[in-house]
Motif scaffolding. Structure first.
Motif, short mmCIF file in Angstrom:
data_model
loop_
_atom_site.label_atom_id
_atom_site.label_comp_id
_atom_site.label_asym_id
_atom_site.label_seq_id
_atom_site.Cartn_x
_atom_site.Cartn_y
_atom_site.Cartn_z
N GLU A 1 -30.37 -32.26 24.09
CA GLU A 1 -30.34 -33.72 24.07
C GLU A 1 -31.75 -34.30 24.00
O GLU A 1 -31.93 -35.46 23.59
N LEU A 2 -32.75 -33.51 24.40
CA LEU A 2 -34.14 -33.96 24.39
C LEU A 2 -34.86 -33.56 23.10
O LEU A 2 -36.06 -33.79 22.98
N GLY A 3 -34.14 -32.91 22.18
CA GLY A 3 -34.71 -32.61 20.88
C GLY A 3 -34.90 -31.14 20.56
O GLY A 3 -35.31 -30.80 19.44
N ALA A 4 -34.62 -30.24 21.50
CA ALA A 4 -34.78 -28.81 21.22
C ALA A 4 -33.78 -28.36 20.17
O ALA A 4 -32.68 -28.91 20.04
N ASP A 5 -34.16 -27.34 19.40
CA ASP A 5 -33.27 -26.78 18.38
C ASP A 5 -32.38 -25.69 18.95
O ASP A 5 -31.22 -25.56 18.55
N LEU A 6 -32.93 -24.88 19.86
CA LEU A 6 -32.17 -23.80 20.49
C LEU A 6 -32.50 -23.75 21.97
O LEU A 6 -33.63 -24.03 22.38
N VAL A 7 -31.52 -23.35 22.75
CA VAL A 7 -31.69 -23.08 24.17
C VAL A 7 -31.32 -21.62 24.42
O VAL A 7 -30.31 -21.14 23.89
N VAL A 8 -32.14 -20.91 25.19
CA VAL A 8 -31.80 -19.55 25.58
C VAL A 8 -31.64 -19.50 27.10
O VAL A 8 -32.23 -20.28 27.84
N HIS A 9 -30.82 -18.55 27.54
CA HIS A 9 -30.53 -18.37 28.96
C HIS A 9 -30.57 -16.91 29.34
O HIS A 9 -30.18 -16.04 28.55
N SER A 10 -31.01 -16.65 30.56
CA SER A 10 -30.67 -15.42 31.24
C SER A 10 -29.47 -15.74 32.11
O SER A 10 -29.62 -16.35 33.19
N ALA A 11 -28.29 -15.35 31.67
CA ALA A 11 -27.08 -15.60 32.45
C ALA A 11 -27.07 -14.80 33.74
O ALA A 11 -26.28 -15.09 34.65
N THR A 12 -27.95 -13.81 33.82
CA THR A 12 -28.13 -13.00 35.02
C THR A 12 -28.46 -13.86 36.22
O THR A 12 -28.13 -13.49 37.36
N LYS A 13 -29.10 -14.99 36.00
CA LYS A 13 -29.62 -15.82 37.09
C LYS A 13 -28.54 -16.78 37.58
O LYS A 13 -27.56 -16.37 38.16
N TYR A 14 -28.70 -18.06 37.35
CA TYR A 14 -27.80 -19.04 37.95
C TYR A 14 -26.39 -19.03 37.38
O TYR A 14 -25.44 -19.39 38.08
N LEU A 15 -26.21 -18.64 36.12
CA LEU A 15 -24.87 -18.70 35.54
C LEU A 15 -23.93 -17.73 36.26
O LEU A 15 -22.80 -18.08 36.60
N ASP A 16 -24.38 -16.49 36.48
CA ASP A 16 -23.63 -15.59 37.35
C ASP A 16 -23.73 -16.11 38.78
O ASP A 16 -22.72 -16.37 39.43
N GLY A 17 -24.95 -16.22 39.26
CA GLY A 17 -25.19 -16.86 40.55
C GLY A 17 -25.08 -15.97 41.76
O GLY A 17 -25.38 -16.41 42.87
N GLN A 18 -24.66 -14.72 41.58
CA GLN A 18 -24.52 -13.83 42.72
C GLN A 18 -25.15 -12.46 42.48
O GLN A 18 -24.85 -11.50 43.18
#
Length: 391
Positions: free
Chosen positions: A195-212
């Motif tokens: 929403e701020l203008g980036a073309d791509l976002v990457v994640h390490s789902a290992t971190k907060y998305l899993d969360g445990q």
């Protein structure tokens, strides 16, 4: 209907496709391949003339559910899941770059990202220029005719430095360059780079998305054209840095509580950051939610809260930092973050230990710096644990 849902609702409901059994919980599809009705259907699936599952290296119903949920949270058209955060970054680079291309990256990056850019991609003729994250003039000066990507983390790991994503995106697009943002520290609950203008976002789902702290995972989010109808998807389909169905299922279930966890973790982090500022053994605290943070006003505009990670520097350098770590009885000493269990890391000798002294200094990583990922323990218990080493 989904477009009208709030983020908290999307984290629970997006990506659900019930099978013929009409199960309530999301199903886990542990299968390597899929059966076709006939030869023609098999041929059509493999040549993309007919949609459907083909092989779990690149198509799986559980992984698809994870992708759709994260895409909905980030506000992206499409998402591609990968085996880890680093494999997500690698997949972007391998999909969008070739020998002779140039990348401009923040010098405040996770250590493995620096190693990937300078130590591995450099061997294949891809050159990277590292610049100060928040210095927009340095980004502009670094652009060359062959520049293809800007790559940033914001907040940066572990310095918590920020960059104005709207301004950086405008600069990138004015020069015909794509902006890739690692949104691991904030997640879409606190910050939505697209929403701020980036073309791509990457994640390490290992971190907060899993969360445990249970599984590894990564993801790439963006437009359909840039993610699924581009060499990014073709690299994953061919080379296979894929997320497993089990890991996708764990992260999918983890996202259901993402907003609740982050609300609690941010509140605890804010209290701990304020407390650490008052400790005589602490030289400085780096947390976007503190008015003392040099980019506090930007953090207030760009993020909904300060986040769950607090970085602080202790007086006495590495010896003092290690003394705090060795005195812990509750907080876990580990390199992971985003867990419900609080963790403490000494970046200079762990996550960024493979960098040269000069590179660590340029990134702002000092011998006395500690990175605290705040979990769900009570603030008082965490304070008592830290007090043992702080004296």
């Amino acid at each position: 209907m989904e477009e009208e849902w709030d983020l908290e609702t999307r984290a629970v409901r997006a990506g659900i496709h019930r099978s013929a059994f009409n199960e309530h919980a999301e199903a886990l599809y542990l299968t390597s391949s899929y059966v076709f009705d006939n030869a023609q259907q098999a041929a059509d699936r493999f040549t993309n003339r007919e949609p459907g599952m083909i092989y779990s290296r690149f198509t799986n119903p559980t992984v698809t559910a994870f992708q759709e949920r994260l895409a909905s949270l980030e506000g992206g058209e499409s998402c591609l899941a990968t085996a880890s955060g680093m494999s997500a970054i690698l997949t972007v680079f391998m999909g969008l770059l070739q020998a002779g291309d140039h990348v401009v990256a923040s010098r405040s990056l996770f250590g493995a990202s620096v190693q990937l850019l300078s130590g591995i991609l450099g061997r294949f003729g891809i050159i990277t220029t590292f610049v100060p994250l928040s210095d927009l003039a340095a980004w502009e000066q670094a652009v060359r005719p062959e520049t293809r990507l800007f790559f940033v983390e914001t907040p940066a790991n572990p310095t918590m430095e920020l960059v104005d994503l709207t301004a950086l995106a405008a600069l990138a697009h004015d020069r015909g360059v794509r902006l890739v943002v690692d949104n691991c520290f904030c997640t879409p609950i606190l910050q939505r780079p697209l929403e701020l203008g980036a073309d791509l976002v990457v994640h390490s789902a290992t971190k907060y998305l899993d969360g445990q702290g249970r599984v590894l995972g990564g993801a790439i989010v963006g437009s359909m054209a840039l993610v699924m109808e581009s060499p990014i998807y073709q690299f994953l389909r061919t080379a296979g840095p894929s997320m497993s169905p089990f890991n996708a299922w764990v992260c999918l279930k983890g996202m259901e509580t993402l907003a609740l966890r982050l609300e609690a973790q941010c509140a605890r982090a804010q209290q701990l950051a304020q407390w650490l500022e008052q400790q005589p053994g602490v030289a400085r605290v780096l947390y976007p939610g503190l008015p003392s943070h040099p980019q506090y006003e930007l953090a207030c505009r760009q993020q909904s809260q300060g986040g769950g990670v607090v970085t602080f520097e202790v007086k006495g350098g590495q010896a003092a930092a290690w003394n705090i770590i060795d005195s812990l009885q509750l907080i876990s000493v580990t390199g992971n973050l985003g867990d419900t269990k609080s963790t403490l890391t000494h970046p200079a000798t762990t996550t960024h230990g493979r960098l040269s002294d000069a590179d660590r200094a340029n990134a702002g990583i000092t011998p006395g710096m500690l990175r605290l990922s705040v979990g769900l323990e009570t603030v008082r218990d965490l304070q008592r644990d830290l007090e043992r080493g702080l004296g």
